[in-house]
Design a protein around this motif. Structure first.
Motif, PDB file in Angstrom:
ATOM      1  N   ARG A   4      37.848  55.149  17.306  1.00  0.00           N
ATOM      2  CA  ARG A   4      38.073  53.730  17.559  1.00  0.00           C
ATOM      3  C   ARG A   4      37.276  53.268  18.759  1.00  0.00           C
ATOM      4  N   LYS A   5      36.855  52.033  18.668  1.00  0.00           N
ATOM      5  CA  LYS A   5      36.107  51.422  19.767  1.00  0.00           C
ATOM      6  C   LYS A   5      37.068  51.054  20.886  1.00  0.00           C
ATOM      7  N   VAL A   6      36.734  51.394  22.101  1.00  0.00           N
ATOM      8  CA  VAL A   6      37.559  51.006  23.250  1.00  0.00           C
ATOM      9  C   VAL A   6      37.034  49.684  23.792  1.00  0.00           C
ATOM     10  N   TRP A   7      37.900  48.669  23.771  1.00  0.00           N
ATOM     11  CA  TRP A   7      37.455  47.315  24.109  1.00  0.00           C
ATOM     12  C   TRP A   7      37.736  46.933  25.553  1.00  0.00           C
ATOM     13  N   LEU A   8      38.730  47.511  26.174  1.00  0.00           N
ATOM     14  CA  LEU A   8      39.098  47.085  27.526  1.00  0.00           C
ATOM     15  C   LEU A   8      38.614  48.099  28.560  1.00  0.00           C
ATOM     16  N   PRO A   9      37.972  47.650  29.621  1.00  0.00           N
ATOM     17  CA  PRO A   9      37.589  48.567  30.695  1.00  0.00           C
ATOM     18  C   PRO A   9      38.824  49.282  31.239  1.00  0.00           C
ATOM     19  N   LYS A  10      38.649  50.543  31.631  1.00  0.00           N
ATOM     20  CA  LYS A  10      39.786  51.337  32.093  1.00  0.00           C
ATOM     21  C   LYS A  10      40.494  50.680  33.274  1.00  0.00           C
ATOM     22  N   ALA A  11      39.720  50.046  34.130  1.00  0.00           N
ATOM     23  CA  ALA A  11      40.304  49.442  35.323  1.00  0.00           C
ATOM     24  C   ALA A  11      41.337  48.379  34.985  1.00  0.00           C
ATOM     25  N   LEU A  12      41.184  47.758  33.823  1.00  0.00           N
ATOM     26  CA  LEU A  12      42.104  46.678  33.471  1.00  0.00           C
ATOM     27  C   LEU A  12      43.304  47.162  32.664  1.00  0.00           C
ATOM     28  N   ARG A  13      43.227  48.381  32.154  1.00  0.00           N
ATOM     29  CA  ARG A  13      44.265  48.786  31.206  1.00  0.00           C
ATOM     30  C   ARG A  13      45.650  48.818  31.828  1.00  0.00           C
ATOM     31  N   ASN A  14      45.778  49.450  32.984  1.00  0.00           N
ATOM     32  CA  ASN A  14      47.094  49.536  33.609  1.00  0.00           C
ATOM     33  C   ASN A  14      47.652  48.159  33.927  1.00  0.00           C
ATOM     34  N   LEU A  15      46.756  47.270  34.402  1.00  0.00           N
ATOM     35  CA  LEU A  15      47.182  45.903  34.700  1.00  0.00           C
ATOM     36  C   LEU A  15      47.682  45.229  33.428  1.00  0.00           C
ATOM     37  N   VAL A  16      46.927  45.386  32.358  1.00  0.00           N
ATOM     38  CA  VAL A  16      47.306  44.760  31.086  1.00  0.00           C
ATOM     39  C   VAL A  16      48.650  45.294  30.612  1.00  0.00           C
ATOM     40  N   ILE A  17      48.822  46.610  30.705  1.00  0.00           N
ATOM     41  CA  ILE A  17      50.071  47.220  30.244  1.00  0.00           C
ATOM     42  C   ILE A  17      51.255  46.668  31.032  1.00  0.00           C
ATOM     43  N   VAL A  18      51.107  46.614  32.352  1.00  0.00           N
ATOM     44  CA  VAL A  18      52.200  46.117  33.199  1.00  0.00           C
ATOM     45  C   VAL A  18      52.557  44.687  32.829  1.00  0.00           C
ATOM     46  N   ILE A  19      51.528  43.853  32.717  1.00  0.00           N
ATOM     47  CA  ILE A  19      51.767  42.441  32.407  1.00  0.00           C
ATOM     48  C   ILE A  19      52.434  42.294  31.041  1.00  0.00           C
ATOM     49  N   LEU A  20      51.922  43.050  30.062  1.00  0.00           N
ATOM     50  CA  LEU A  20      52.486  42.928  28.723  1.00  0.00           C
ATOM     51  C   LEU A  20      53.929  43.414  28.671  1.00  0.00           C
ATOM     52  N   VAL A  21      54.176  44.535  29.304  1.00  0.00           N
ATOM     53  CA  VAL A  21      55.542  45.065  29.285  1.00  0.00           C
ATOM     54  C   VAL A  21      56.502  44.093  29.961  1.00  0.00           C
ATOM     55  N   ALA A  78      40.628  44.032  14.384  1.00  0.00           N
ATOM     56  CA  ALA A  78      39.303  44.631  14.570  1.00  0.00           C
ATOM     57  C   ALA A  78      38.873  44.697  16.030  1.00  0.00           C
ATOM     58  N   THR A  79      39.534  43.961  16.906  1.00  0.00           N
ATOM     59  CA  THR A  79      39.128  43.957  18.317  1.00  0.00           C
ATOM     60  C   THR A  79      40.227  44.569  19.175  1.00  0.00           C
ATOM     61  N   LEU A  80      41.232  43.770  19.534  1.00  0.00           N
ATOM     62  CA  LEU A  80      42.269  44.230  20.455  1.00  0.00           C
ATOM     63  C   LEU A  80      43.145  45.302  19.837  1.00  0.00           C
ATOM     64  N   GLY A  81      43.181  45.357  18.524  1.00  0.00           N
ATOM     65  CA  GLY A  81      43.942  46.398  17.839  1.00  0.00           C
ATOM     66  C   GLY A  81      43.304  47.762  17.938  1.00  0.00           C
ATOM     67  N   LYS A  82      42.091  47.822  18.498  1.00  0.00           N
ATOM     68  CA  LYS A  82      41.412  49.106  18.729  1.00  0.00           C
ATOM     69  C   LYS A  82      41.113  49.271  20.223  1.00  0.00           C
ATOM     70  N   SER A  83      41.962  48.696  21.052  1.00  0.00           N
ATOM     71  CA  SER A  83      41.707  48.653  22.494  1.00  0.00           C
ATOM     72  C   SER A  83      41.917  49.988  23.176  1.00  0.00           C
ATOM     73  N   GLY A  84      42.677  50.872  22.542  1.00  0.00           N
ATOM     74  CA  GLY A  84      43.040  52.110  23.206  1.00  0.00           C
ATOM     75  C   GLY A  84      44.282  51.975  24.067  1.00  0.00           C
ATOM     76  N   VAL A  85      44.854  50.772  24.118  1.00  0.00           N
ATOM     77  CA  VAL A  85      46.071  50.521  24.898  1.00  0.00           C
ATOM     78  C   VAL A  85      47.228  50.329  23.914  1.00  0.00           C
ATOM     79  N   ALA A  86      48.175  51.265  23.925  1.00  0.00           N
ATOM     80  CA  ALA A  86      49.225  51.270  22.907  1.00  0.00           C
ATOM     81  C   ALA A  86      50.026  49.969  22.889  1.00  0.00           C
ATOM     82  N   ALA A  87      50.310  49.412  24.054  1.00  0.00           N
ATOM     83  CA  ALA A  87      51.120  48.183  24.104  1.00  0.00           C
ATOM     84  C   ALA A  87      50.410  47.020  23.422  1.00  0.00           C
TER      85      ALA A  87
END
Length: 851
Positions: free
Chosen positions: A5-22, A737-746
């Protein structure tokens, strides 16, 4: 094993995204508001600037809008508005693919893909088409764009789609631009690429010549089988084009082998961005196609034709199709449309469906309309190439790629007379040896000639098809259906059936398109295109049916269409079911045909097991399971699971020792034919495992693969063969096709749905493809199923998947998955009273006063 799968989000943003989404999802009120904010208004009235008269949009119980308008402008404007209501994120994403502008949305992670797309230059070609478009088509495209933009004017960010809420964290400055005609026309280019990447087979054959001889390579790409059906049958001896110019093929292959040190890296370099794009639009290749057939009233219980179609495309979220009805009230010369079926969000009209008098369906011809040319480059000037002994300047096109969060990138695309130099898009080819600080240019480059890189007329074909009333008007519309070329089947309420192949198909001076050819002389130039009147067609054939499944079209056809036909296994099964004597077919019979899971590969291989002894009682018991099997790949079937797992191991044990990893067998129809030929040669060198000291034969490899299959199933599904289950192995997950392959489970949990058990495989009529070199997960599916009753259009039925809506958590986001899996359908509502009886919501679009 999951698909890469293609990783769409830079690693630096993933934790931030997860926190915000949760945090956001824990706040139920906020989450509900955010999710529902983009749901479309389906009841009431909305005033739109530019609308000429009131338009009524009645949505039925399945979320299908039926649009009633008094004029063509309003009809297509309303279609644009409704598409934007339900699918704008999809539309926005696909137009960025079409123009090579993904980096604007997703940043530098998409830069390599953009460079590849800009090199293809689809947007440049679409601009040329706009300059040539006639007044009627321009008015339609502008009306459609008006509708999309009317929606954009009142909706931004989260109100457009939930994806924009996530994108804002990655790219806070992104704002969708207004819709343009260009964005609709690039749709055709993306689909042409999706349906016609035969240059990939040229690359594969050429790279295989590094380690195999020509005869071995040709064994892996066998000619179309003599015992399988053609679309337009006759009694003449087969002449399919595969054997044409074989001496010439040897000559070209020999030249390539000598020059492989220079050419192969150039071809290999193309594959990386090609695979990146494949992640966006789906994995496509030879053998992945579609089914359609039309049955005369002589063979139906209704006495009128029945037409069926199921196009096979990559599994995706949302559906690539959008079902819609378009009705002029009243129908007139200015507004001649009364049509229902399946559209693309982003393009006007109905692509597959029926009008008040005719029905049509499409499958991919998969013609060879792409040729790779090896260009000799001037060692002293990388922007010159040789033509008939002289150095000629390339055309240089400057592309500026905007990158979110970064500076723009300048790309120079080099063009030869054949087209863009694809090998330029690889980092490998930019790392040339350095001599005294000066880069030495490569001696060779690889250019692509492709019909889709010339202005096309596909856009005209759709409205002409939608208003056609008879065979003659249908063929006039089909003449414009040039790229991608399709097998069009036809039926009308008067009882006629027909077939037409349209398309721009090249006539080559010589060569058969199987390998890259020298570009520095005129020997392998295209001389023009096959005249439309010379393309295959049929009207009311004596057999009373026409069936297509991407298979060979016609014996003794005077021109080369391709040497890479789909091998006809699906076609064989369709013809078997249609042509049973004295058994007229009903609509229910045709539904059963679309859901048929009979495996013709098993029909070839299972007889071999009758004479092969196995060395344990558990293996013999498993073998008995196979020998008593009905060959149907049903979801609960233990034998189906065993055979498909065996097939995976058989391919690995036979070919993995001799092929590069990227070309391990995917298990599709080509490999059916390769193995069918090999089992007749029990001591072929292909059976021998080159990594062992002994020499293996066919029966040893069959025994080994079968043992490995039983071991694997016992490990993953238990020791009891009765517990083995094909559906549990063979599942489908619908991924954004985009965010669904982000590599971020949330994030993936927001947009993806699945997994769901499925039946069949890629070569059954119910074509749910899995790839033997990856996993059992379904990659390509019957993206829609449609059956049209020309006796009573209100009896027609359809389904697509996963649903009408592109909005996560909407009622119609996944409501079609279960009926689709079970080969169930919903009615294709037609008559006004039928639509009224099933209407769930009514929206009035009214002209804005003073506008």
């Amino acid at each position: 094993m999951r698909r890469s799968r293609k990783v769409w989000l830079p690693k630096a943003l993933r934790n931030l995204v997860i926190v915000i989404l949760v945090l956001g999802l824990l706040l139920a009120g906020f989450a509900t508001y955010t999710v529902r904010q983009s749901f479309p208004v389906e009841n009431g009235a909305i005033a739109l600037s530019g609308l000429k008269a009131e338009v009524t949009v009645q949505r039925d119980r399945w979320g299908v809008p039926h649009i009633y308008a008094a004029n063509s402008h309003d009809l297509f404007m309303a279609q644009g508005y409704i598409h934007a209501q339900d699918r704008f994120w999809q539309m926005d994403f696909w137009r960025h693919i079409g123009s090579g502008r993904l980096s604007e949305m997703f940043g530098s992670s998409q830069l390599a893909t953009d460079k590849y797309l800009r090199t293809m230059g689809w947007a440049r070609v679409a601009q040329q088409e706009i300059a040539q478009v006639n007044a009627e088509m321009q008015a339609y495209l502008e009306a459609y764009a008006e509708g999309v933009n009317a929606y954009l004017a009142e909706h931004q960010g989260n109100a457009l789609s939930l994806e924009y809420a996530v994108l804002k964290l990655l790219n806070p400055k992104y704002k969708p631009e207004p819709w343009q005609m260009l964005h609709s026309l690039t749709w055709g280019k993306v689909m042409a690429y999706d349906l016609g990447r035969n240059f990939e087979r040229e690359i594969e054959r050429t790279i295989l010549l590094k380690t195999l001889n020509l005869a071995q390579v040709e064994e892996l790409f066998p000619p179309y089988p003599q015992d399988l059906p053609v679309i337009l049958p006759d009694l003449k001896k087969r002449k399919t084009g595969e054997q044409n110019n074989f001496d010439e093929t040897k000559l070209i292959a020999s030249t390539i082998q000598k020059a492989n040190a220079a050419i192969a890296p150039a071809l290999e370099s193309i594959t990386k961005p090609m695979l990146a794009l494949q992640e966006l639009i789906g994995s496509r290749g030879i053998g992945i196609g579609s089914n359609n057939w039309v049955i005369s009233g002589k063979r139906t219980t209704t006495g009128k034709p029945i037409l069926a179609n199921d196009p096979h495309l990559a599994a995706q979220m949302p559906s690539i199709w959008y079902e819609v009805g378009l009705y002029c009230t009243p129908k007139s010369q200015e507004c001649p449309y009364n049509v229902s079926g399946f559209s693309f969000a982003g393009m006007l009209g109905v692509i597959i469906g029926h009008s008040d008098r005719i029905a049509w369906g499409v499958t991919n011809v998969e013609p060879d309309v792409m040729d790779l040319y090896i260009e000799k480059i001037n060692p002293d000037n990388p922007n010159q190439y040789e033509v008939n002994g002289k150095w000629v300047d390339m055309q240089l096109v400057k592309e500026t790629i905007q990158v979110a969060g970064s500076q723009p990138i300048i790309q120079i695309v080099r063009y030869t007379r054949h087209g863009p130099i694809l090998s330029d898009v690889s980092p490998k080819l930019q790392q040339f040896p350095v001599n005294h600080g000066v880069e030495i240019p490569p001696k060779y480059a690889v250019a692509l000639r492709w019909t889709a890189l010339e202005p096309a007329t596909l856009g005209y074909a759709i409205p002409l098809l939608n208003r056609a009333q008879n065979w003659q008007e249908f063929r006039m519309a089909a003449k414009n259906f040039d790229v991608p070329a399709q097998n069009l089947v036809y039926a009308d309420i008067d009882g006629n059936i027909g077939y037409q192949m349209p398309g721009k198909l090249p006539i080559r001076s010589q060569g058969n398109g199987r390998y890259p050819v020298p570009g520095w002389t005129d020997e392998y130039e295209w001389q023009g295109y096959i005249d439309f009147e010379q393309l295959p067609k049929s009207f009311n054939p004596p057999q009373g049916y026409i069936a297509t499944a991407n298979n060979l079209v016609q014996n003794q056809y005077p021109y080369l269409i391709t040497t890479d036909w789909v091998y006809g296994y699906r076609a064989q099964r369709i013809v078997e079911m249609i042509s049973q004597p004295n058994q007229p077919l009903s609509l229910l019979d045709v539904q059963s045909m679309q859901g048929d899971n009979r495996n013709l590969n098993a029909q070839t291989l299972l007889p071999l097991f009758e004479t092969i002894s196995l060395d344990s009682s558990r293996l013999e018991a498993a073998k008995k399971l196979l020998l008593n099997w009905n060959l149907q790949l049903g979801m609960p079937s233990p034998a189906a699971a065993l055979f498909e797992v065996f097939w995976k191991h058989l391919l690995a044990d036979t070919f993995h020792d001799q092929l590069p990893t990227e070309y391990f067998p995917d298990g599709g129809d080509r490999w059916y034919e390769v193995v069918k030929n090999l089992v007749k040669q029990p001591n072929s060198s292909w059976w021998d495992n080159h990594n062992t000291p002994k020499v293996e034969n066919r029966d040893q490899i069959l025994r080994q693969a079968f043992t490995e299959a039983v071991d694997e199933l016992e490990r993953i599904q238990g020791k009891d063969p009765k517990s083995w289950n094909w559906g549990k192995l063979h599942t489908i997950t619908f991924r954004n096709a985009t965010l669904g392959k982000s590599g971020v489970a949330a994030i993936e949990a927001l947009f993806n749905r699945g997994s769901f058990p499925t039946a069949g495989n890629g070569e059954t009529v119910n074509a749910n493809r899995w790839q033997a070199n990856k996993s059992f997960e379904v990659t390509d599916i019957p993206s829609l199923r449609m059956i049209v009753d020309l006796k009573n259009l209100d009896n027609s039925v359809a389904i697509h998947t996963p649903g009408q809506s592109g909005h996560a958590f909407h009622t119609h986001y996944t409501d079609m998955v279960e009926p689709w899996r079970k080969i169930e359908y919903h009615p294709m509502l037609w008559e006004n009273q039928t639509v009224n009886a099933n209407t769930a919501a009514t929206l009035k679009l009214i002209p804005k006063s003073g506008a």
